[in-house]
Design an enzyme around this catalytic site. Structure first.
Site, short mmCIF file in Angstrom:
data_model
loop_
_atom_site.label_atom_id
_atom_site.label_comp_id
_atom_site.label_asym_id
_atom_site.label_seq_id
_atom_site.Cartn_x
_atom_site.Cartn_y
_atom_site.Cartn_z
N HIS A 1 -16.72 18.74 28.24
CA HIS A 1 -17.18 19.73 29.19
C HIS A 1 -15.96 20.36 29.83
O HIS A 1 -15.03 19.66 30.26
CB HIS A 1 -18.07 19.05 30.24
N CYS B 1 -23.98 19.75 33.84
CA CYS B 1 -22.90 19.87 32.86
C CYS B 1 -23.11 18.99 31.63
O CYS B 1 -22.43 19.18 30.62
CB CYS B 1 -21.57 19.53 33.53
N ASN C 1 -15.57 27.00 34.28
CA ASN C 1 -16.59 25.96 34.13
C ASN C 1 -17.96 26.64 34.09
O ASN C 1 -18.43 27.15 35.10
CB ASN C 1 -16.50 24.98 35.30
#
Length: 325
Positions: free
Chosen positions: A252, A112, A282
């Site tokens: 993020h 990430c 995500n």
């Protein structure tokens, strides 16, 4: 001293939308449960598109906005943990698709935080004088490594890619950067795709097992709500700016509760944080560049605006950059 700035943004995600109600049909969950705990309402899932295929489309949009021809690109970096193949790199596959025949290509694996690491790397290489224009890409097909029976993880993730063109400039668009890693917590917190071969000396592909995404949700949450504000404060310290100088913080896109807690700890309004995870979930390395492209398409990014991007995740890794538009 020469600098580097972002010249154009692009994104691409699959047309296949999987909402929370659909997931409630295959695992013990509900739209209310997912929304309350994550802020995610739907995500995009690949119907066969690879990271490279999606990345090429995101890059085409970014290059069009940057008014950049394929032969002008001399560096391609792809941040991904779901590459099309171990080798060649996804960056090389993208190069071939786009016809960027003059580019040096490689992948970065930092989950990430991957796009932030890639942007910082490209920025340093351009400032060194070795390169003039780079495609910086973040993207995943996380559905390939998802355990669709694990309600704690399958509700979180989606597929998609984002990209930007970073170019040599007399203006310094990247004002401050910060990165870090803690490998002692990596295996204990978040893993994906660990190869587990059989005990035989020789093994076939069919005998090799690849683990799905596994996450210590509580541990990762605690890490994230601590690290997001820490990266922001470090960037402000390094740049000599204050939080009021920042137009947007682009984190993020992991979990809305993480963002809300970070805003509380930084004592700044939640409106300063840009989020679009309700629509895309995500997407790991893809989340920040997808968000930036979304902001650009909404005309939210104005010349002179200062924004902070922050990545945090598996590794464990974290990083950020303070960028002037």
């Amino acid at each position: 001293m020469s600098g580097a700035k972002i010249l154009g943004y692009g994104s691409y995600y699959p047309e296949n939308i999987v909402d929370n109600n659909y997931l409630a049909k295959i695992v013990d969950t509900s739209d209310e449960w997912i929304t309350k705990r994550t802020g995610i309402k739907e995500r995009r899932i690949s119907s066969g598109e690879t990271v490279a295929q999606m990345a090429a489309k995101a890059c085409q949009e970014a290059m069009q906005k940057a008014k950049c021809k394929p032969e002008e690109i001399d560096l391609i970096i792809v941040a991904t943990i779901t590459p099309d193949s171990v080798c060649p790199s996804t960056a090389c596959i993208v190069q071939d698709m786009l016809g960027c025949k003059n580019a040096t290509c490689f992948d970065i694996s930092a989950a990430c935080s991957g796009f932030v690491f890639s942007l910082i790397t490209a920025n340093a290489l351009i400032k060194s004088g070795e390169y003039k224009k780079a495609l910086v890409i973040g993207g995943e097909v996380l559905s390939r490594i998802m355990d669709w029976q694990d309600r704690n993880t399958c509700v979180l993730f989606g597929d998609g890619t984002g990209a930007c063109v970073l170019g040599l400039s007399e203006e310094n668009g990247v004002l401050a950067t910060y990165t870090g890693s803690d490998g002692t917590l990596g295996i204990k917190s978040l893993t994906a795709g660990k190869v587990v071969p059989s005990s035989k000396i020789c093994t076939t592909i069919e005998e090799v097992k690849v683990d799905h995404i596994w996450m210590d949700g509580r541990g990762v949450f605690k890490f994230s709500v601590r690290m997001l504000p820490q990266v922001v404060l470090k960037l402000l310290e390094k740049s000599g700016l204050c939080i009021d100088d920042i137009k947007y913080i682009v984190p993020h896109q992991a979990n809305l509760r993480i963002v809300e807690e970070a805003a509380r700890r930084l004592e700044c309004p939640i409106d300063k944080f840009f989020t679009n995870l309700d629509k895309v979930g995500n997407t790991s390395g893809g989340s920040i560049p997808i968000a930036l492209a979304d902001m650009d398409n909404r005309n939210l990014l104005k010349r002179g605006d200062k924004i902070i991007i922050v990545g945090f995740g598996a590794g464990l890794t974290w990083g950020g950059a303070l960028i002037e538009m």
